[in-house]
Write a protein that holds these residues in place. Sequence first.
Motif, PDB file in Angstrom:
ATOM      1  N   GLY A 135       0.769  -1.233   0.000  1.00 41.22           N
ATOM      2  CA  GLY A 135       0.000   0.000   0.000  1.00 41.22           C
ATOM      3  C   GLY A 135       0.801   1.283   0.000  1.00 41.22           C
ATOM      4  O   GLY A 135       0.329   2.315  -0.492  1.00 41.22           O
ATOM      5  N   ASN A 159      -5.888   0.712  -2.392  1.00 43.16           N
ATOM      6  CA  ASN A 159      -5.489  -0.049  -1.199  1.00 43.16           C
ATOM      7  C   ASN A 159      -6.702  -0.630  -0.493  1.00 43.16           C
ATOM      8  O   ASN A 159      -6.676  -1.781  -0.040  1.00 43.16           O
ATOM      9  CB  ASN A 159      -4.709   0.841  -0.229  1.00 43.16           C
ATOM     10  CG  ASN A 159      -3.327   1.184  -0.734  1.00 43.16           C
ATOM     11  OD1 ASN A 159      -2.801   0.546  -1.643  1.00 43.16           O
ATOM     12  ND2 ASN A 159      -2.731   2.211  -0.154  1.00 43.16           N
ATOM     13  N   ARG A 163      -7.617  -4.756  -0.458  1.00 45.19           N
ATOM     14  CA  ARG A 163      -7.436  -5.382   0.868  1.00 45.19           C
ATOM     15  C   ARG A 163      -8.320  -6.625   1.014  1.00 45.19           C
ATOM     16  O   ARG A 163      -7.930  -7.604   1.629  1.00 45.19           O
ATOM     17  CB  ARG A 163      -7.762  -4.375   1.966  1.00 45.19           C
ATOM     18  CG  ARG A 163      -7.564  -4.894   3.378  1.00 45.19           C
ATOM     19  CD  ARG A 163      -7.764  -3.825   4.433  1.00 45.19           C
ATOM     20  NE  ARG A 163      -7.125  -2.561   4.115  1.00 45.19           N
ATOM     21  CZ  ARG A 163      -5.852  -2.243   4.400  1.00 45.19           C
ATOM     22  NH1 ARG A 163      -5.081  -3.128   5.009  1.00 45.19           N
ATOM     23  NH2 ARG A 163      -5.358  -1.065   4.078  1.00 45.19           N
ATOM     24  N   THR A 174      -3.799  -6.053   0.981  1.00 38.40           N
ATOM     25  CA  THR A 174      -2.963  -4.856   0.979  1.00 38.40           C
ATOM     26  C   THR A 174      -2.260  -4.766   2.316  1.00 38.40           C
ATOM     27  O   THR A 174      -2.904  -4.896   3.367  1.00 38.40           O
ATOM     28  CB  THR A 174      -3.822  -3.591   0.771  1.00 38.40           C
ATOM     29  OG1 THR A 174      -4.565  -3.726  -0.437  1.00 38.40           O
ATOM     30  CG2 THR A 174      -2.958  -2.352   0.688  1.00 38.40           C
TER      31      THR A 174
END
Length: 188
Positions: A135, A159, A163, A174
């Motif tokens: 990230g 990000n 995730r 992430t």
Amino acid sequence: MTTLPDRPNTALLVIDVQNGVVAGAHNRDGVIANINTLLDRARAEGAPVVWVQHSDEELERGSEGWQYVPELVRRETEPLVHKTYGDSFEDTDLEALLAERGVGRLVVTGAQTDACIRSTLHGAIVRGYDVTLVGDAHTTEDFSQYGAPTPEQVITHTNLYWRWQSAPGRSGGTVDTAEVTFAAGGAG
């Protein structure tokens, strides 16, 4: 969890951190510093490192803008993949290089978040890879004058949605640079 049999290894993928790509990128120096940290960690852990370099009409192969930034140094033993599409797998030898190295999981870094990074993330997961996005080790330019969100918003959104990305037998995710591990089955 990768759906690719007999591929327990994790590779670091460094995408398009080229002079002409990141010259005006958000947090350029911080992102490059994080990628260098990851390069050191991958090399220390014996993980494969694969470099990807884009070319097109605006980024001519061999030009100064096409060159990788001087702060990142590729070792001769680390393969370099040349691409002309956003997805690093399209019309390249990336898949063959990863198969040779037994790679089933990718740790993705580089530029640009809203183009080649996103394309490669999706390209990898649909091809059976587990894919971790770092990230704080990817970036993009400011395209807000064309109606795009700010770079900070593009990075944050990417990000966030990556995730929880997953597919049958595959996972996304992430993490920040400090959380990355290249060990088989490791988090991050």
